[in-house]
Design an enzyme around this catalytic site. Structure first.
Site, PDB file in Angstrom:
ATOM      1  N   ARG A  68       0.977  -1.256   0.001  1.00 39.42           N
ATOM      2  CA  ARG A  68       0.035  -0.053   0.075  1.00 39.42           C
ATOM      3  C   ARG A  68       0.704   1.246   0.191  1.00 39.42           C
ATOM      4  NH1 ARG A  68      -3.450   2.374   4.398  1.00 39.42           N
ATOM      5  NH2 ARG A  68      -5.016   3.478   3.445  1.00 39.42           N
ATOM      6  N   HIS A  72       0.169   4.025  -2.673  1.00 36.84           N
ATOM      7  CA  HIS A  72      -0.034   5.518  -2.314  1.00 36.84           C
ATOM      8  C   HIS A  72       1.081   6.619  -2.569  1.00 36.84           C
ATOM      9  CE1 HIS A  72      -3.684   5.109   0.594  1.00 36.84           C
ATOM     10  NE2 HIS A  72      -3.565   3.968  -0.361  1.00 36.84           N
ATOM     11  N   ASN A  97      -4.219   8.711   4.406  1.00 42.62           N
ATOM     12  CA  ASN A  97      -2.855   8.063   4.887  1.00 42.62           C
ATOM     13  C   ASN A  97      -2.887   8.497   6.624  1.00 42.62           C
ATOM     14  OD1 ASN A  97      -1.923   7.764   2.320  1.00 42.62           O
ATOM     15  ND2 ASN A  97      -0.860   9.478   2.065  1.00 42.62           N
ATOM     16  N   HIS A 196      -6.414  -6.161  -2.334  1.00 49.13           N
ATOM     17  CA  HIS A 196      -7.072  -6.463  -1.075  1.00 49.13           C
ATOM     18  C   HIS A 196      -7.636  -7.889  -0.940  1.00 49.13           C
ATOM     19  CE1 HIS A 196      -8.892  -1.813  -0.939  1.00 49.13           C
ATOM     20  NE2 HIS A 196      -7.698  -2.151  -0.920  1.00 49.13           N
TER      21      HIS A 196
END
Length: 321
Positions: A68, A72, A97, A196
């Site tokens: 992740r 991001h 975040n 996910h």
């Protein structure tokens, strides 16, 4: 000996060809390469892999956290490690975040090791890219060749992080738009969403889904309500993939077929829209999902990297030199 008139077509053509040559050479020299550190820091990849394996074996969830971080990072002004910079106005404090991103200490540890063996050579952005791949592999997922040579930004953008990262509350049309703005097809968006299959989410992110949405399996919703009340318990965690939360597989897509997507944005991929067929395909073909996911990750890693003399190689990933 032939002479060129300064305004002659021949000289103009010659200048154009020379300019084009140097332009292409410039592009080539700024391209990423899988062998970027083969002579300057030959132990880089093995060092990162060892550290990631150790971290994931201690806590499986860390694999999802490191994956992740890379996502991001890349979705906000490119893969430049801007997400790692500390500061009240940086990306760490943006809504997507804040109190959510994790794994920074693992990156710090890797960076410290590499600074000892190859000072000033390996960028924080490349560490993020390699750690993401190694995390997926550590949890049983596909591998891919990570292109290297990214450099680190000196600034971070709170505003860009607040607007560029897809929201877990997004409808399908917005998800498609978010990914399209970064050059991803709808099919690639579905593949990337398959990340996910690992990781966890906080109650505050899925509370509305389990209490107010109708396209959710009732027993699944009931089981989640036990640890996620209508108020309080905001930080209580639940796995994004309830069937095999620590295995990188295609169970995420099978869950969506039975309306057991944890996040609103997850179930949007299978809710009567244009992505239903792709979700069905991945639910029955794990090889296809793995291949498409790996290819999409290579594409993600190529989002607007700083190369050549742009940016810097941070000594400490948390602050500019």
């Amino acid at each position: 000996m032939a002479s060129f008139n300064s305004s002659s077509p021949t000289l103009t053509t010659f200048k154009f060809l020379i300019g084009a040559f140097y332009f292409l050479v410039g592009i080539a020299s700024a391209q990423l390469s899988s062998t970027f550190y083969s002579t300057t820091c030959p132990s880089a990849l093995s060092s990162i892999k060892s550290a990631v394996n150790s971290a994931v074996s201690s806590e499986a969830r860390m694999g999802a956290s490191l994956l992740r971080l890379h996502f991001h990072d890349c979705f906000v002004n490119g893969c430049d490690a801007s997400v790692l910079l500390d500061g009240a106005t940086g990306e760490k404090t943006a809504p997507a975040n804040n109190n959510s991103l994790r794994g920074f200490e693992v990156i710090d540890k890797i960076k410290s090791q590499l600074e000892s063996s190859c000072p000033g050579v390996v960028s924080c952005a490349d560490i993020l890219a390699v750690a993401a791949r190694d995390s997926v592999v550590a949890l049983g997922g596909p591998s891919w060749t990570v292109q290297l040579g990214r450099r680190d930004s000196t600034t971070a953008s709170f505003s860009a992080a607040s607007t560029n990262i897809p929201s877990p509350f997004s409808d399908l049309s917005l998800l498609i738009s978010n990914f399209s703005s970064k050059g991803f097809t709808t099919k690639e968006m579905v593949a990337v969403s398959g990340a996910h299959t690992i990781g966890q989410a906080r109650c505050t992110i899925f509370r509305n889904r389990i209490y107010n949405e109708t396209n959710i399996d009732s027993s699944f919703a009931t089981s989640l309500k036990a640890n996620c009340p209508t108020s309080g318990g905001d930080n209580t965690l639940a796995p994004l993939d309830l069937t095999s939360p620590n295995a990188f597989d295609n169970a995420y897509f099978r869950n969506l077929l039975s309306q057991k997507g944890l996040l609103h944005s997850d179930q949007q991929l299978f809710s009567g829209g244009s992505t239903d067929a792709q979700v069905r395909a991945y639910s029955t073909n794990p090889t296809s999902f793995s291949t498409d996911f790996a290819n999409a990750m290579v594409k993600m890693g190529n989002l607007s990297p700083l190369t050549g003399t742009s940016g810097q190689i941070r000594t400490n990933c948390r602050k500019a030199n």
